[in-house]
Design a protein around this motif. Structure first.
Motif, mmCIF file in Angstrom:
data_model
loop_
_atom_site.group_PDB
_atom_site.id
_atom_site.type_symbol
_atom_site.label_atom_id
_atom_site.label_comp_id
_atom_site.label_asym_id
_atom_site.label_seq_id
_atom_site.Cartn_x
_atom_site.Cartn_y
_atom_site.Cartn_z
ATOM 1 N N SER A 70 -10.638 0.207 -7.117
ATOM 2 C CA SER A 70 -9.947 -0.519 -6.055
ATOM 3 C C SER A 70 -10.814 -0.616 -4.805
ATOM 4 O O SER A 70 -10.870 -1.673 -4.156
ATOM 5 C CB SER A 70 -8.626 0.187 -5.709
ATOM 6 O OG SER A 70 -7.723 0.127 -6.784
ATOM 7 N N PHE A 95 -7.951 -6.115 1.723
ATOM 8 C CA PHE A 95 -6.913 -5.194 1.256
ATOM 9 C C PHE A 95 -6.357 -5.632 -0.095
ATOM 10 O O PHE A 95 -6.350 -4.882 -1.063
ATOM 11 C CB PHE A 95 -5.769 -5.105 2.261
ATOM 12 C CG PHE A 95 -4.595 -4.305 1.760
ATOM 13 C CD1 PHE A 95 -4.536 -2.938 1.981
ATOM 14 C CD2 PHE A 95 -3.559 -4.901 1.055
ATOM 15 C CE1 PHE A 95 -3.476 -2.179 1.502
ATOM 16 C CE2 PHE A 95 -2.488 -4.160 0.563
ATOM 17 C CZ PHE A 95 -2.446 -2.799 0.792
ATOM 18 N N THR A 96 -5.881 -6.871 -0.156
ATOM 19 C CA THR A 96 -5.100 -7.302 -1.314
ATOM 20 C C THR A 96 -5.941 -7.504 -2.564
ATOM 21 O O THR A 96 -5.433 -7.376 -3.679
ATOM 22 C CB THR A 96 -4.317 -8.589 -0.976
ATOM 23 O OG1 THR A 96 -3.243 -8.747 -1.902
ATOM 24 C CG2 THR A 96 -5.208 -9.828 -1.006
ATOM 25 N N THR A 99 -6.242 -4.269 -4.842
ATOM 26 C CA THR A 99 -5.049 -3.632 -5.396
ATOM 27 C C THR A 99 -4.219 -4.650 -6.160
ATOM 28 O O THR A 99 -4.658 -5.776 -6.399
ATOM 29 C CB THR A 99 -4.222 -2.997 -4.255
ATOM 30 O OG1 THR A 99 -3.091 -2.329 -4.801
ATOM 31 C CG2 THR A 99 -3.759 -4.035 -3.239
ATOM 32 N N THR A 130 -2.481 3.258 -5.253
ATOM 33 C CA THR A 130 -1.667 3.384 -4.044
ATOM 34 C C THR A 130 -2.364 4.232 -2.984
ATOM 35 O O THR A 130 -2.221 3.967 -1.784
ATOM 36 C CB THR A 130 -0.283 3.979 -4.384
ATOM 37 O OG1 THR A 130 0.243 3.331 -5.536
ATOM 38 C CG2 THR A 130 0.684 3.786 -3.239
ATOM 39 N N TYR A 132 -5.527 4.201 -2.535
ATOM 40 C CA TYR A 132 -6.436 3.217 -1.933
ATOM 41 C C TYR A 132 -5.713 2.390 -0.866
ATOM 42 O O TYR A 132 -6.241 2.168 0.231
ATOM 43 C CB TYR A 132 -7.011 2.281 -3.005
ATOM 44 C CG TYR A 132 -7.485 0.963 -2.442
ATOM 45 C CD1 TYR A 132 -8.730 0.845 -1.834
ATOM 46 C CD2 TYR A 132 -6.656 -0.171 -2.467
ATOM 47 C CE1 TYR A 132 -9.149 -0.352 -1.278
ATOM 48 C CE2 TYR A 132 -7.068 -1.369 -1.924
ATOM 49 C CZ TYR A 132 -8.315 -1.454 -1.327
ATOM 50 O OH TYR A 132 -8.712 -2.648 -0.766
ATOM 51 N N GLU A 133 -4.494 1.940 -1.180
ATOM 52 C CA GLU A 133 -3.749 1.092 -0.250
ATOM 53 C C GLU A 133 -3.521 1.774 1.089
ATOM 54 O O GLU A 133 -3.644 1.143 2.144
ATOM 55 C CB GLU A 133 -2.399 0.708 -0.867
ATOM 56 C CG GLU A 133 -2.515 -0.235 -2.047
ATOM 57 C CD GLU A 133 -1.166 -0.568 -2.652
ATOM 58 O OE1 GLU A 133 -1.115 -1.417 -3.561
ATOM 59 O OE2 GLU A 133 -0.154 0.022 -2.215
ATOM 60 N N GLY A 137 -7.708 0.724 2.017
ATOM 61 C CA GLY A 137 -7.083 -0.583 2.219
ATOM 62 C C GLY A 137 -6.435 -0.707 3.590
ATOM 63 O O GLY A 137 -6.567 -1.743 4.256
ATOM 64 N N TYR A 138 -5.730 0.332 4.003
ATOM 65 C CA TYR A 138 -5.096 0.316 5.333
ATOM 66 C C TYR A 138 -6.153 0.208 6.426
ATOM 67 O O TYR A 138 -5.988 -0.534 7.395
ATOM 68 C CB TYR A 138 -4.269 1.586 5.523
ATOM 69 C CG TYR A 138 -3.399 1.597 6.765
ATOM 70 C CD1 TYR A 138 -2.062 1.239 6.697
ATOM 71 C CD2 TYR A 138 -3.913 1.960 8.004
ATOM 72 C CE1 TYR A 138 -1.255 1.239 7.831
ATOM 73 C CE2 TYR A 138 -3.131 1.963 9.133
ATOM 74 C CZ TYR A 138 -1.803 1.608 9.039
ATOM 75 O OH TYR A 138 -1.011 1.603 10.165
ATOM 76 N N ALA A 259 -0.352 -7.286 -4.423
ATOM 77 C CA ALA A 259 0.530 -6.185 -4.065
ATOM 78 C C ALA A 259 1.513 -6.569 -2.965
ATOM 79 O O ALA A 259 1.131 -7.166 -1.958
ATOM 80 C CB ALA A 259 -0.300 -4.981 -3.605
ATOM 81 N N ASN A 261 2.713 -4.467 -1.070
ATOM 82 C CA ASN A 261 2.296 -3.653 0.087
ATOM 83 C C ASN A 261 1.344 -4.417 1.007
ATOM 84 O O ASN A 261 1.127 -4.002 2.146
ATOM 85 C CB ASN A 261 1.642 -2.351 -0.380
ATOM 86 C CG ASN A 261 2.665 -1.268 -0.683
ATOM 87 O OD1 ASN A 261 3.800 -1.323 -0.206
ATOM 88 N ND2 ASN A 261 2.282 -0.287 -1.481
ATOM 89 N N THR A 262 0.764 -5.511 0.509
ATOM 90 C CA THR A 262 -0.022 -6.382 1.392
ATOM 91 C C THR A 262 0.859 -6.877 2.537
ATOM 92 O O THR A 262 0.448 -6.883 3.703
ATOM 93 C CB THR A 262 -0.564 -7.595 0.613
ATOM 94 O OG1 THR A 262 -1.275 -7.157 -0.533
ATOM 95 C CG2 THR A 262 -1.488 -8.438 1.489
#
Length: 299
Positions: A70, A95-96, A99, A130, A132-133, A137-138, A259, A261-262
């Motif tokens: 990821s 980010f997206t 994931t 997750t 990673y997110e 990613g955050y 995701a 979560n994006t």
């Protein structure tokens, strides 16, 4: 089986549509719900998922590989997108593209299609994705509006990583939570999935006139639905030569849409949430075709 998957995908899209209707009628704000997901619900879900995972420490290798894959995918997409956009869109892309909707979307399909060891592998892959997110990613997304120091401080304040570490420690020492506490914490899983999908519709409902950013959409959808599955299956199938039953789980994870979560993190940070929501919704609609095809291929 593909027909069953289509029905499950359609149901998840219906939840997003419900979020759109509720957002329009009740004028809900997506930032408050995003904060609730990030700081309360997601940490509880990762904690109870680790505690209930039907595997030992050796399965954390799948978590590590998922996190590494990821991170490589997300950072590669970010630096490539920086050559196209100089604003926060490149950060959302970063980010997206690293994931997928493995939690809200993929996990119900895993339980429907697999059993035993394959479920354990899927759970630990989802944990890695997750993590990673809510870390790399955050940070990538936060850099769209904050400097490096402030972005790192935001990541350090996220309870998700600490909940994951706590779950790993307790599982290592075989600490039992008890049936009442376990049952109560399990309720957060359904809330996590429902609110995560509703966030897409709620975010879209905030914009009276939504203009589609076609280059942004083309980049995100092309990466997630074409480039990522082709390269991922090629690497894990022909270079690492995973067993067929493991490769089936990996292929399903790779075929999930962008995701949700994006939208959660983009809304929380204020980094083009409307573009994130429109891309995730289009990707989820596309999954009505791509996921059943992937499942048919797996079968």
């Amino acid at each position: 089986m593909p027909l069953e998957i289509f029905a499950r995908v359609a149901f998840l899209i219906g939840i997003a549509g419900l979020g759109y209707g509720v957002g329009r009628i009740l004028k809900l704000g997506s930032k408050d719900i995003a904060a609730l997901l990030i700081y309360v619900i997601a940490p509880v879900v990762i904690f109870i998922s680790i505690m209930q995972s039907p595997a030992d420490w050796s399965y954390f290798a799948y978590t590590g590989w998922a996190f590494l894959a990821s991170t490589i995918a997300g950072t590669s997409a970010y630096f490539l997108a920086r050559k196209v956009w100089s604003d926060g869109r490149a950060n959302v892309i970063g980010f997206t593209c690293g994931t997928g909707n493995t939690g809200y979307f993929g996990l119900p399909l895993v339980f429907a299609l697999f059993d035993g060891q394959q479920i354990a592998i899927a759970v630990f892959i989802i944990i890695g994705v997750t993590v990673y997110e809510f870390s790399v990613g955050y940070f990538i997304t936060a850099r769209g509006v904050l400097n490096t120091r402030e972005s790192l401080k935001r990541v350090a304040r996220l309870p998700y990583l600490y909940a994951a570490i706590l779950g790993m420690v307790l599982k290592t020492f075989d600490v039992q939570l008890g049936p009442i506490l376990t049952s109560g914490l399990e309720n957060f899983k359904g809330t996590y999935s429902v609110l995560g999908m509703m966030m897409i519709g709620i975010t879209l409902s905030m914009y009276r006139k939504l203009e589609m950013d076609w280059p942004f959409l083309a980049f995100a959808l092309g990466w997630k639905h074409l480039l990522c599955p082709i390269i991922g299956i090629g690497v894990f199938g022909y270079i690492f030569r995973l067993p067929p039953e493991t490769l089936a789980v990996v292929a399903l994870m790779l075929s999930t849409p962008l995701a949700a979560n994006t939208v959660v993190i983009a809304s929380h940070l204020g980094v083009h949430p409307e573009k994130a929501a429109s891309a995730v919704m289009c990707s989820t609609l596309l999954a009505c075709i791509s996921v059943p095809l992937a499942v048919a291929w797996l079968i």
